[in-house]
Design an enzyme around this catalytic site. Structure first.
Site, PDB file in Angstrom:
ATOM      1  N   THR A 156       0.869  -1.183   0.000  1.00  0.00           N
ATOM      2  CA  THR A 156       0.000   0.000   0.000  1.00  0.00           C
ATOM      3  C   THR A 156       0.909   1.239   0.000  1.00  0.00           C
ATOM      4  OG1 THR A 156      -0.247  -0.248   2.406  1.00  0.00           O
ATOM      5  CG2 THR A 156      -2.032  -1.071   1.011  1.00  0.00           C
ATOM      6  N   LYS A 182       3.963  -6.953   4.062  1.00  0.00           N
ATOM      7  CA  LYS A 182       3.703  -5.549   3.770  1.00  0.00           C
ATOM      8  C   LYS A 182       3.381  -4.856   5.080  1.00  0.00           C
ATOM      9  CE  LYS A 182       0.355  -3.436   3.415  1.00  0.00           C
ATOM     10  NZ  LYS A 182      -0.349  -2.465   4.343  1.00  0.00           N
ATOM     11  N   THR A 193       0.454  -6.851  13.310  1.00  0.00           N
ATOM     12  CA  THR A 193       0.505  -5.465  12.864  1.00  0.00           C
ATOM     13  C   THR A 193       0.956  -5.307  11.415  1.00  0.00           C
ATOM     14  OG1 THR A 193       2.729  -5.191  13.778  1.00  0.00           O
ATOM     15  CG2 THR A 193       0.898  -4.620  15.193  1.00  0.00           C
ATOM     16  N   GLU A 279       6.026   4.764   7.482  1.00  0.00           N
ATOM     17  CA  GLU A 279       5.612   5.918   6.672  1.00  0.00           C
ATOM     18  C   GLU A 279       6.415   7.162   7.045  1.00  0.00           C
ATOM     19  OE1 GLU A 279       1.033   4.597   5.692  1.00  0.00           O
ATOM     20  OE2 GLU A 279       1.435   5.832   7.457  1.00  0.00           O
ATOM     21  N   ASN A 401      -0.407  10.595   5.972  1.00  0.00           N
ATOM     22  CA  ASN A 401      -1.657  10.175   6.585  1.00  0.00           C
ATOM     23  C   ASN A 401      -2.738  11.255   6.567  1.00  0.00           C
ATOM     24  OD1 ASN A 401      -1.474   7.322   7.805  1.00  0.00           O
ATOM     25  ND2 ASN A 401       0.533   8.232   8.177  1.00  0.00           N
ATOM     26  N   THR A 406      -6.990  10.373  -0.312  1.00  0.00           N
ATOM     27  CA  THR A 406      -7.035  11.219  -1.508  1.00  0.00           C
ATOM     28  C   THR A 406      -5.738  11.172  -2.295  1.00  0.00           C
ATOM     29  OG1 THR A 406      -6.333  13.115  -0.174  1.00  0.00           O
ATOM     30  CG2 THR A 406      -8.688  12.792  -0.487  1.00  0.00           C
TER      31      THR A 406
END
Length: 406
Positions: A156, A182, A193, A279, A401, A406
């Protein structure tokens, strides 16, 4: 114990005997990256799974649990990214069961031998027309060297693929253990997790495999955190084809420890890869706590330190602020002697017997600028020891995040 396994540099989930994998783009993602993948075994494989402890478990987890409850065997895993199929009600569960049925028909296996996994945005219905077309096209994409395509299909917000394969000799036979995972955000120790898929050609029963997976999850996947959030979709599934030709593995087997160590190495590698790819992350943080009153206490303290937003921010800023570390130790809810704590950043001692130690600030700055930061804490209270992994907290984490949908 000396390591007895060998890392296979170009190995992946299809390296163990009996496995094929593949992936394709069916339109679940806005980009043209693969978003549907599968691993298929030539034979019904002994299997095991662990799952998120989030109360809102996604529909695919319930389907996979149902499959594994029917004899502990799997022959295929179907995974989509781009849509979590979580919090989607009765329709979501029906869609997950339809995915299982579609995969069974496409791959020629029993429905109860199919696991289903999904990852992506929560609360949106699966576009099943796209899924149906994708599953129908998957069989021709399955290859003995399809591990990379599968790895791409499960990503992702991940920036890199995460996989590893090792080989260990059991009963004079080469046995392989491989994994793909992933995970980049919504990562916190509370089961796995993440999504993780392990394959092995070892001969081992489902019960022994489940016990091993539980133990390895606790020491690896359960010891990572990125942001303190546990997803609705996390699971790890392992399949063992039994085609290596070894005698069935149990804890009584003379080479059980060698197999266990190799299995754990795969889990630890994948866990660290997820933490490193958090991230917005720029650094991997590894926290080792020693001298705790128990292993459980050491794990709790290590998780608290590596999960602290203040510690993570200090590491990002290359600030040797050991006060944030000692504060995390003190709030972990575990026994601590406030007069005996030592702290090191790499080899740089910052605290000894709970007293500040004068250290070279410039040397500490240079060390913290590196891409891996090791934090060592010794409580001097017992023999409990544990290691946890995480990453720094950066501006990019908020940016990613803030616009996830979007």
């Amino acid at each position: 114990m000396k390591e007895q396994y060998t890392i296979i540099p170009d190995g992946n989930v299809t390296t163990p005997a009996g496995f094929r994998a593949g992936g394709l783009h069916c339109g679940l993602k806005k980009t043209d990256r693969h978003d549907l993948g599968a691993i298929v075994c030539d034979v019904p494989a002994a299997a095991a799974g662990v799952y998120t402890l989030n109360a809102f478990q996604a529909a695919p987890l319930r389907v996979t649990k149902a499959s594994l409850a029917d004899g502990g065997k799997l022959q295929a895993v179907l995974v989509n990214s781009g849509n979590a199929n979580a919090c989607t009600g009765e329709q979501g569960e029906a869609d997950a069961y339809e995915m299982r049925a579609l995969a069974a028909a496409a791959f020629g296996v029993e429905e109860s031998h199919v696991a289903v996994a999904s990852t992506g945005v929560i609360g949106e219905p699966l576009p099943m027309g796209k899924v149906r077309a994708g599953v129908a096209a998957l069989p021709e994409r399955l290859k003995a060297d399809g591990g990379d395509d599968f790895c791409q299909a499960i990503l992702t917000t991940d920036l890199v693929q995460k996989s590893l394969c090792v080989r260990v000799e059991i009963d004079g036979k080469p046995v392989h253990i491989a994994g793909a995972a992933k995970g980049s955000g919504m990562i916190h120790p509370n089961m796995a997790t993440m999504l993780g898929f392990l394959t092995t050609d070892a001969a081992i029963g489902s019960e022994q495999l489940q016990q091993l997976l539980n133990a390895v999850t606790d020491s690896t996947f359960n010891m990572i955190t990125v942001d303190g959030d546990t997803s609705t979709n996390d699971m790890v599934v392992v399949m063992a084809s039994g085609l290596a030709g070894n005698a069935p593995l149990t804890p009584e087997h003379p080479q059980w420890e060698a197999f266990r160590a190799a299995f754990e190495h795969v889990g630890e590698h994948l866990a660290k890869a997820i933490a490193r790819d958090g991230e917005g992350a720029t650094k991997l943080i590894e926290v080792t706590v020693a001298g705790a009153v128990s292993g459980d206490a050491a794990r709790a303290i290590a998780k608290t330190i590596v999960g602290s937003s203040l510690v993570k921010s200090a590491v990002y800023g290359a600030d040797a602020n050991w006060g944030r570390i000692i504060a995390a130790v003190g709030r972990a809810g575990q026994p601590v002697n406030v007069d005996t704590v030592d702290i090191r950043l790499g080899d740089i001692v910052t605290l000894r017997a709970s007293q500040p130690v004068k250290f070279d600030e410039e040397a500490a700055l240079e060390y913290l600028k590196g891409d891996t930061v090791h934090i060592h804490v010794d409580l001097h209270m017992g023999t409990g020891r544990a290691t946890a992994w995480g990453c720094d907290l950066t501006y990019d984490y908020v940016r990613i995040n803030a616009a996830y949908r979007t």
